[in-house]
Design an enzyme around this catalytic site. Structure first.
Site, PDB file in Angstrom:
ATOM      1  N   GLY A   1      33.760  21.972 -19.049  1.00 15.93           N
ATOM      2  CA  GLY A   1      32.929  20.943 -19.673  1.00 15.93           C
ATOM      3  C   GLY A   1      33.394  19.528 -19.441  1.00 15.93           C
TER       4      GLY A   1
ATOM      5  N   PRO B   1      36.417  24.324 -14.706  1.00 14.44           N
ATOM      6  CA  PRO B   1      35.610  23.165 -14.291  1.00 14.44           C
ATOM      7  C   PRO B   1      34.536  23.581 -13.293  1.00 14.44           C
ATOM      8  CG  PRO B   1      37.678  23.182 -13.107  1.00 14.44           C
ATOM      9  CD  PRO B   1      37.751  24.322 -14.086  1.00 14.44           C
TER      10      PRO B   1
ATOM     11  N   ARG C   1      17.133  17.952 -15.352  1.00 12.84           N
ATOM     12  CA  ARG C   1      18.042  17.535 -16.411  1.00 12.84           C
ATOM     13  C   ARG C   1      17.553  16.303 -17.178  1.00 12.84           C
ATOM     14  NH1 ARG C   1      22.489  15.762 -15.852  1.00 12.84           N
ATOM     15  NH2 ARG C   1      23.515  16.723 -17.642  1.00 12.84           N
TER      16      ARG C   1
ATOM     17  N   CYS D   1       2.971  17.221 -12.054  1.00 10.17           N
ATOM     18  CA  CYS D   1       1.883  16.910 -12.983  1.00 10.17           C
ATOM     19  C   CYS D   1       2.384  16.926 -14.423  1.00 10.17           C
ATOM     20  CB  CYS D   1       0.746  17.909 -12.785  1.00 10.17           C
ATOM     21  SG  CYS D   1      -0.801  17.416 -13.537  1.00 10.17           S
TER      22      CYS D   1
ATOM     23  N   TYR E   1      24.021  21.736 -11.573  1.00 12.36           N
ATOM     24  CA  TYR E   1      22.863  22.149 -12.374  1.00 12.36           C
ATOM     25  C   TYR E   1      21.523  21.655 -11.840  1.00 12.36           C
ATOM     26  CZ  TYR E   1      26.614  23.422 -15.454  1.00 12.36           C
ATOM     27  OH  TYR E   1      27.770  23.968 -15.949  1.00 12.36           O
TER      28      TYR E   1
END
Length: 461
Positions: free
Chosen positions: A276, A319, A358, A389, A419
């Site tokens: 994290g 990590p 994200r 859209c 991600y």
């Protein structure tokens, strides 16, 4: 704060931008901590990575494309391995995984963490040593656990009593003794978005420490005697800059370790404090170096072990974002530029929420720069948006771009290694972009671009 139903910042009006965003003196300048390490501008102002200009990459591979600076990725692997010498560094594959990255992780001496049967399949297909794999997940299926046992995965992080029972039964059937860690919910909520803060009590992950479930899980494994209980695991969230959360988490989890020792006579040899660790997405982010993280975390563990009269366990960390996140940027082509009545200028690119969800999902902030040329035009506060859209289809909420940005220009968005490809979708039936690794003046595709034929192949009619 809950996002608007129509998408991130749908109701936000005005062209001021966030309070911290300042008009740059040079709109062409690159902020070093935001970009992969080999990214520079040529004399003409064009962005280049690994010695290759982005216009050449766009011409050869199309846009949008994820561009990976391989030297940067390898360098970050080495820095974590060196900083945490004596500990096990597990690359968190959920951040971004493909066979080429698996091989890089292995070559640089790291372990690998997977959390689904698909991620396990990629790791095994790339030839990663199964004994160096960790297997996460709050709802591993019987088939996933069976595959892990058959492959000889080094450790499985158990997440529920049902999983303990399921894994115990499979281990008996297959005559295996897998190493396991118990994932503990330590009640620490990291300073992050609520959806990615995973250590507070009201969530799906792990065994509650406060409620006694974590101790009960350890006791059940020890009583059965089938699984090899090696230690405890904690993960307190994502995009964390302050190590104080790790201090509280380590204290609480080591108190459980002492409780297991005192009640059962077993001193567990391993401790995993998760990952994290934050990266820089904007100039407001100030991440720690691997060396600083290692110094603080080792000090925390050693002092807490001394207080609890415990031997210092073998440490591991996980990590993912901190390794791959800064090593990648996404390259887009501008399609339209639209000034909306002095409220805001929208710069529309040929990707969007299908390649980076994200911003819409987490209200995440990103930066951007004009990538194909230098501009002497005045800076203009803009919003970079996608082609989907949805009003919430936002890539970069607020950024200064040259006021002469126009269709055909290239825009680069840094910090997209973690991600973005992993969470990419085919919304509006848009094929997912390729991942192109660049190093020493050469580029290679490590994940090819999807095609419309790929999409149609899944549609059996």
């Amino acid at each position: 704060m809950r996002a608007h139903e129509a998408g991130a910042l749908h109701g936000d009006l005005g062209n001021r931008g966030p309070a911290w965003l300042r008009t740059p003196e040079d709109v062409n300048a690159l902020v070093p901590q935001l970009w992969p390490r080999t990214v520079t501008r040529t004399d003409a102002g064009a962005l280049q990575v690994g010695g290759v200009q982005v216009a050449e990459l766009a011409a050869g591979y199309g846009t949008p494309a994820y561009l990976l600076d391989e030297d940067d990725l390898r360098g970050r692997c080495r820095e974590f391995a060196a900083a945490f010498a004596g500990a096990d560094v597990y690359y968190a594959g959920k951040s971004f995984l493909c066979k080429a990255v698996v091989r890089i992780v292995e070559e640089e001496g790291l372990f690998l963490d997977v959390c689904s049967g698909g991620e396990l399949a990629v790791a095994l297909a790339a030839g990663f040593p199964p004994e160096r794999l960790g297997f996460h997940g709050n709802n591993k299926s019987e088939s996933e656990l069976r595959r892990a046992l058959d492959a000889g995965v080094g450790r499985i992080i158990v997440d529920s009593f049902h999983e303990i029972a399921r894994l115990t039964e499979l281990a008996r059937e297959l005559n295996k003794r897998p190493g396991v860690l118990v994932r503990v919910t330590v009640g620490v909520e990291a300073h992050t978005h609520e959806f990615i803060a995973t250590a507070h009590e009201d969530q799906k992950f792990g065994f509650s420490l406060a409620g006694g479930a974590a101790f009960a899980a350890c006791a059940q494994i020890l009583d059965e005697g089938v699984l090899d209980l090696r230690g405890l695991h904690s993960h307190i969230g994502s995009q964390i800059f302050d190590t104080s959360g790790f201090e509280v988490a380590a204290r609480r989890i080591l108190e459980l370790q002492a409780q297991v020792r005192d009640a059962r006579g077993v001193e567990l040899p391993e401790l995993d404090l998760g990952g994290g660790f934050g990266i820089a997405y904007t100039t407001q982010d100030d991440p720690s170096t691997p060396g600083d993280l290692a110094k603080r975390i080792n000090k925390i563990v050693e002092s807490e072990c001394e207080l609890a009269s415990l031997r210092v366990p073998h440490l591991s960390i996980e990590p993912g974002r901190a390794i791959v996140g800064p090593a990648v940027f996404t390259l887009y082509e501008v399609g339209t530029v639209k000034d909306v009545d002095g409220i805001r200028t929208y710069v529309s690119v040929d990707g969007g929420m299908s390649d980076n969800i994200r911003t819409a999902l987490y209200d995440a902030s990103y930066s951007a720069t004009l990538a194909n040329r230098r501009s002497d035009a005045e800076p203009m506060l803009a919003r970079v948006v996608g082609k989907h859209c949805e009003s919430g289809d936002i890539v970069v909420k607020d950024e200064f771009l040259p006021s002469d940005v126009q269709p055909g220009d290239l825009v680069a968005v840094p910090g997209t290694g973690a991600y973005c490809r992993s969470m990419a979708s085919n919304y509006n039936h848009v094929p997912r972009p390729p991942v192109v690794a660049v190093r020493d003046g050469a580029a290679r595709v490590i994940v090819r671009r999807e095609t419309e034929d790929d999409l149609l192949a899944l549609d059996v009619g």
